[in-house]
Design an enzyme around this catalytic site. Sequence first.
Site, short mmCIF file in Angstrom:
data_model
loop_
_atom_site.label_atom_id
_atom_site.label_comp_id
_atom_site.label_asym_id
_atom_site.label_seq_id
_atom_site.Cartn_x
_atom_site.Cartn_y
_atom_site.Cartn_z
CE LYS A 156 117.01 63.96 11.79
NZ LYS A 156 116.53 64.97 12.74
CG ASP A 182 123.70 76.58 21.74
OD1 ASP A 182 123.46 75.39 21.42
OD2 ASP A 182 124.78 77.14 21.47
CE1 TYR A 220 119.10 63.94 6.59
CE2 TYR A 220 119.11 61.86 7.80
CZ TYR A 220 118.71 63.18 7.68
OH TYR A 220 117.91 63.74 8.65
CB SER A 227 117.65 72.24 7.60
OG SER A 227 117.93 72.67 8.89
CB ILE A 230 109.20 70.85 10.26
CG1 ILE A 230 109.56 70.44 8.82
CG2 ILE A 230 108.24 69.85 10.89
CD1 ILE A 230 110.28 69.12 8.69
CB ILE A 277 109.46 69.73 4.10
CG1 ILE A 277 108.39 68.65 4.31
CG2 ILE A 277 108.83 71.12 4.06
CD1 ILE A 277 107.60 68.80 5.60
P1 NDP Z 1 114.93 74.44 9.91
O1 NDP Z 1 116.22 74.88 9.31
O2 NDP Z 1 113.75 75.29 9.71
O3 NDP Z 1 115.10 74.11 11.45
C1 NDP Z 1 116.28 73.59 12.02
C2 NDP Z 1 116.37 74.15 13.40
O4 NDP Z 1 117.45 73.57 14.14
C3 NDP Z 1 116.63 75.64 13.39
O5 NDP Z 1 115.53 76.33 13.93
C4 NDP Z 1 117.86 75.79 14.25
O6 NDP Z 1 117.76 76.86 15.19
C5 NDP Z 1 117.85 74.53 15.06
N1 NDP Z 1 119.16 74.33 15.69
C6 NDP Z 1 120.33 74.04 15.09
N2 NDP Z 1 121.32 74.01 16.01
C7 NDP Z 1 120.75 74.31 17.21
C8 NDP Z 1 121.25 74.45 18.53
N3 NDP Z 1 122.54 74.27 18.83
N4 NDP Z 1 120.38 74.77 19.53
C9 NDP Z 1 119.07 74.95 19.25
N5 NDP Z 1 118.53 74.84 18.02
C10 NDP Z 1 119.37 74.52 17.01
O7 NDP Z 1 114.70 72.98 9.27
P2 NDP Z 1 113.59 71.86 9.39
O8 NDP Z 1 112.31 72.43 9.81
O9 NDP Z 1 113.68 71.12 8.10
O10 NDP Z 1 114.19 70.91 10.53
C11 NDP Z 1 113.51 70.56 11.72
C12 NDP Z 1 113.73 69.08 12.02
O11 NDP Z 1 113.08 68.31 11.02
C13 NDP Z 1 115.18 68.63 12.04
O12 NDP Z 1 115.35 67.69 13.08
C14 NDP Z 1 115.31 67.90 10.69
O13 NDP Z 1 116.34 66.94 10.71
C15 NDP Z 1 113.95 67.28 10.60
N6 NDP Z 1 113.55 66.80 9.29
C16 NDP Z 1 113.50 67.66 8.21
C17 NDP Z 1 113.12 67.21 6.97
C18 NDP Z 1 113.07 68.12 5.78
O14 NDP Z 1 112.95 67.63 4.67
N7 NDP Z 1 113.12 69.43 5.94
C19 NDP Z 1 112.74 65.79 6.76
C20 NDP Z 1 112.79 64.99 7.97
C21 NDP Z 1 113.19 65.48 9.16
P3 NDP Z 1 118.19 78.36 14.79
O15 NDP Z 1 117.37 78.62 13.59
O16 NDP Z 1 117.75 79.17 15.96
O17 NDP Z 1 119.66 78.28 14.54
C1 KAL Z 2 119.04 63.17 1.83
C2 KAL Z 2 118.78 64.41 2.13
C3 KAL Z 2 119.47 65.51 1.48
C4 KAL Z 2 120.93 65.44 1.85
C5 KAL Z 2 121.39 66.14 3.01
C6 KAL Z 2 121.41 66.61 4.17
C7 KAL Z 2 120.47 67.19 5.09
C8 KAL Z 2 120.78 67.35 6.36
C9 KAL Z 2 119.95 68.03 7.37
C10 KAL Z 2 120.77 68.93 8.29
C11 KAL Z 2 119.89 69.29 9.48
C12 KAL Z 2 121.16 70.17 7.51
C13 KAL Z 2 122.18 71.05 8.14
O1 KAL Z 2 122.67 70.81 9.22
C14 KAL Z 2 122.56 72.28 7.34
C15 KAL Z 2 123.69 73.10 7.95
O2 KAL Z 2 124.93 72.47 7.69
C16 KAL Z 2 123.74 74.49 7.28
N1 KAL Z 2 122.49 75.25 7.49
C17 KAL Z 2 122.35 76.16 8.53
O3 KAL Z 2 123.23 76.36 9.35
C18 KAL Z 2 121.00 76.85 8.65
C19 KAL Z 2 121.23 78.34 8.57
C20 KAL Z 2 120.36 76.41 9.97
C21 KAL Z 2 119.02 77.06 10.23
O4 KAL Z 2 120.17 75.00 9.85
C22 KAL Z 2 120.24 74.24 10.98
N2 KAL Z 2 120.00 72.94 10.76
O5 KAL Z 2 120.51 74.69 12.06
C23 KAL Z 2 117.82 64.75 3.23
C24 KAL Z 2 116.59 65.48 2.75
C25 KAL Z 2 115.87 64.70 1.65
C26 KAL Z 2 115.62 65.64 3.93
C27 KAL Z 2 116.12 66.55 5.02
C28 KAL Z 2 116.46 67.94 4.64
C29 KAL Z 2 116.25 66.02 6.25
C30 KAL Z 2 116.64 66.75 7.47
O6 KAL Z 2 116.97 66.07 8.45
O7 KAL Z 2 116.56 67.97 7.53
#
Ligand code: NDP
Ligand code: KAL
Length: 257
Positions: free
Chosen positions: A165, A67, A158, A198, A21, A194
């Site tokens: 959140k 980080d 979730y 993640s 995103i 989307i």
């Molecule tokens: P991505 O996986 O593309 O992005 C998640 C990001 O979190 C990664 O770039 C990761 O960085 C970063 N991150 C995790 N741990 C750390 C850390 N310790 N320090 C810095 N960065 C960190 O997923 P999304 O684009 O889906 O997620 C972006 C946001 O949107 C999140 O807050 C998610 O909860 C929110 N969101 C997503 C939805 C979805 O359906 N996808 C729906 C609603 C909200 P790195 O890659 O460098 O590890």
């Molecule tokens: C109800 C929905 C689906 C259920 C679950 C969970 C989604 C949680 C989001 C959270 C950010 C995901 C993680 O933390 C994944 C992590 O455990 C493993 N992935 C990784 O480490 C990758 C490599 C890195 C890049 O990811 C991160 N986050 O650093 C929620 C759905 C419908 C909507 C979503 C996906 C919401 C959201 O907040 O992302």
Amino acid sequence: MNFSLKGRTYVVMGVANKRSIAWGIARSLHAAGARLVFTYASERFEKSVRELADTLEDDTSLFYECDVTDDDAVTKTFEDIKNDVGTIHGLAHCIAFAKKEDLQGEFVDTSRDGYLLAHNISAYSLVSVARAAAPLMTEGGGIVTLTYLGGERVVKNYNVMGVAKASLDATMKYLANDLGKDAIRVNAISAGPIRTLSAKGVGEFSTILKKIEADAPLRRTVTQEEVGDTAYYLLSDLSRGVTGEIIHVDSGYNILG
Ligand code: NDP
Ligand code: KAL
């Protein structure tokens, strides 16, 4: 009123790959004329962020490792940004993390460790980042974070991320109140599901997408571009009277009972 972002600089945190995103937000800000500063959690994603930025026309982006669990790293990142670019005009916080085992089964089984980790990365990080970034917003600015409906209501699987959140949403409002006197606005976008890195591996994600297509008022899911354009609105003067707000970019799904 001029809504171009030419001459403005925005920090985008959380681009992992082209599906992120944060990348949708970066493209919308760039299209409006902004200069971009990218931060990534670790070297692991540096190459992919640089390669993506390379695809932007007339790219002048800057890159920093940050980080968000490390306060010194956050402070140093914004000191470096200050030295390299001076004033910034806003920031997009697109960061969340929870342990896989805490994103399935029952919330009641969440460990103390897992709970604190999810809150540390997904909610507290907005406080530390806002504190470090605010002094660079000498002309006022905007901060946008990404939230999800699971912070307002119980959404299956979730779990701990929903509670994080809810904390993020309240954090955003308290920050909006503190930083408003410095003309810094703080808002959140609640995005519909989307498919991103993640979301990968998350059980039943396809079922959730199908439910949105069937039931949401717009009968379709949303895109990174649509979230990006709302972030542009919130980070530009178009939204100059808006702070402490959560805008749902979710095809209207949240209004359903
Ligand atoms: P991505 O996986 O593309 O992005 C998640 C990001 O979190 C990664 O770039 C990761 O960085 C970063 N991150 C995790 N741990 C750390 C850390 N310790 N320090 C810095 N960065 C960190 O997923 P999304 O684009 O889906 O997620 C972006 C946001 O949107 C999140 O807050 C998610 O909860 C929110 N969101 C997503 C939805 C979805 O359906 N996808 C729906 C609603 C909200 P790195 O890659 O460098 O590890
Ligand atoms: C109800 C929905 C689906 C259920 C679950 C969970 C989604 C949680 C989001 C959270 C950010 C995901 C993680 O933390 C994944 C992590 O455990 C493993 N992935 C990784 O480490 C990758 C490599 C890195 C890049 O990811 C991160 N986050 O650093 C929620 C759905 C419908 C909507 C979503 C996906 C919401 C959201 O907040 O992302």
